[in-house]
Scaffold this active site. Structure first.
Site, PDB file in Angstrom:
ATOM      1  N   SER A  47      12.501  16.348  30.502  1.00  0.00           N
ATOM      2  CA  SER A  47      11.671  17.540  30.678  1.00  0.00           C
ATOM      3  C   SER A  47      11.543  18.341  29.390  1.00  0.00           C
ATOM      4  CB  SER A  47      12.266  18.432  31.770  1.00  0.00           C
ATOM      5  OG  SER A  47      13.578  18.842  31.421  1.00  0.00           O
ATOM      6  N   LYS A  48      12.427  18.102  28.427  1.00  0.00           N
ATOM      7  CA  LYS A  48      12.432  18.898  27.200  1.00  0.00           C
ATOM      8  C   LYS A  48      11.221  18.611  26.304  1.00  0.00           C
ATOM      9  CE  LYS A  48      16.305  21.034  28.079  1.00  0.00           C
ATOM     10  NZ  LYS A  48      16.319  22.496  28.355  1.00  0.00           N
ATOM     11  N   ASP A  49      10.521  17.517  26.543  1.00  0.00           N
ATOM     12  CA  ASP A  49       9.278  17.269  25.798  1.00  0.00           C
ATOM     13  C   ASP A  49       8.308  18.436  25.962  1.00  0.00           C
ATOM     14  OD1 ASP A  49      10.261  14.805  25.146  1.00  0.00           O
ATOM     15  OD2 ASP A  49       8.693  13.650  26.127  1.00  0.00           O
ATOM     16  N   ALA A  52       9.417  21.458  23.747  1.00  0.00           N
ATOM     17  CA  ALA A  52       9.330  21.147  22.318  1.00  0.00           C
ATOM     18  C   ALA A  52       7.883  21.218  21.846  1.00  0.00           C
ATOM     19  CB  ALA A  52       9.917  19.762  22.044  1.00  0.00           C
ATOM     20  N   THR A  79      16.646  18.085  24.184  1.00  0.00           N
ATOM     21  CA  THR A  79      15.713  18.927  23.441  1.00  0.00           C
ATOM     22  C   THR A  79      15.589  18.433  22.005  1.00  0.00           C
ATOM     23  OG1 THR A  79      16.259  20.856  24.795  1.00  0.00           O
ATOM     24  CG2 THR A  79      15.175  21.280  22.687  1.00  0.00           C
TER      25      THR A  79
END
Length: 346
Positions: A47-49, A52, A79
């Protein structure tokens, strides 16, 4: 690009619009219907895409970032991978301060993606100069032409999920969602998603997943940070020893805590029952669902969405290593025997 060729301009165009998949075997005895939001379908496998890409693009629009600058961040691994991936495409250097709790798989992936990695001791206070928070801040102060993403205290973390994850889940469930279950670390995923969903239907129950050894659940209930609650735990990217500004506690109805061991076994169970190669934090989210079912949280009309934020490939030397599981005391002798599914033919 030739308009007849159906291709994306670069890998960043694949971020978001992740699938919602019905869970069947794991929840066959549970009340209601259960769906996993598979964030591992993002190109960086988490999910960190979303944050970022969103944070960097906003910095570019504000003129804070120009090609050749350096992106610095504190990360448990996911992340950092996403930032390194975006940095490659957009032409930035990437420096990451990582907790020593992060798996070597994650650290190796960060180096492979071109990032410079500082591995910092996990079990020190947030204000200790050796902590990954303080190391990232120091590097930013020392380096001209750098920005510090600071995901724990960056409202853009929350905004990324308000703009994408929340609307996706609302659309994918046709507005029928009754519960959202999501792990809380920085709090961006659960808070941004919850804020959007609550605007559509304030009756949707938002339940955060916390770790034993973390302060988030008690802070939500009392408004006080109790340092006596802090002790080392193994789950990465879940819980905190500080209170992140990126967490909107008002949008979360309640928290539930899960153990390292139960979460590790649940991740393995997800793999073997649903065919989904789930990460450690995904196991924690699903373990929370199991515990909530046992308390009577759900009914036959419940439509529950569980965010699976990460991919199992990040944990091959941890929860998917029988040796690591045994070293942590997570296996008894019977479970070790059951886990051995490899035979070498001589």
């Amino acid at each position: 690009m030739d308009p007849k060729i159906q291709a994306h301009a670069n890998i960043l165009e694949l971020i978001g619009n992740t699938p919602l998949v019905k869970l069947n075997s794991l929840t066959s005895s549970f009340d209601g219907e259960y769906y996993a939001k598979l964030e591992s379908f993002n190109p960086g496998h988490s999910s960190k895409d979303r944050i970022a890409h969103h944070i960097i693009e906003q910095a570019e629009k504000q003129g804070i970032l120009t090609p050749g600058d350096t992106i610095i961040e504190t990360t448990s691994g996911n992340t950092g991978f996403s930032l390194a991936m975006v940095s490659i495409i957009k032409g930035y250097e990437c420096i990451l301060a990582v907790s020593s709790k992060s798996s070597m798989d994650k650290i190796d992936m960060l180096r492979t993606m071109g990032a410079k990695v500082y591995v910092c001791p996990a079990h020190v206070s947030a204000d200790d100069p050796r902590s990954y928070y303080q190391v990232a801040k120091r590097l930013h102060q020392e380096m001209e032409g750098s920005i510090y993403i600071n995901q724990y205290f960056n409202q853009l973390n929350l905004d990324a999920h308000y703009c994408t994850t929340g609307p996706e889940i609302w659309k994918q469930t046709g507005g029928q969602i009754t519960h959202l279950i999501a792990c809380s670390g920085t709090g961006g995923t659960i808070s941004g998603t919850a804020r959007f969903l609550k605007e559509q239907n304030p009756d949707i129950r938002i339940i955060g997943v916390d770790a034993y050894g973390s302060v988030l659940k008690k802070y939500h209930e009392t408004g006080e940070l109790d340092t006596d609650e802090i002790y080392p735990y193994r789950i990465e990217g879940l819980g905190k020893n500080l209170i992140p500004d990126a967490t909107d506690f008002d949008s979360i109805d309640t928290f539930i805590k899960v153990t390292d061991e139960a979460s590790a076994h649940m991740a393995r169970e997800i793999c073997q029952s649903e065919g989904i190669f789930a990460g450690y934090t995904s196991g924690a989210a699903m373990q929370a669902v199991k515990q909530l079912q046992e308390t009577g949280e759900f009914t036959a009309s419940s439509r529950v969405v569980v965010i699976f934020p990460d991919h199992g490939s990040r944990y091959m030397s941890k929860i998917y290593s029988d040796q690591w599981m045994e070293d942590q005391g997570f296996f008894d002798s019977q479970r070790v025997a059951e886990a051995q599914r490899v035979e070498f033919v001589k």
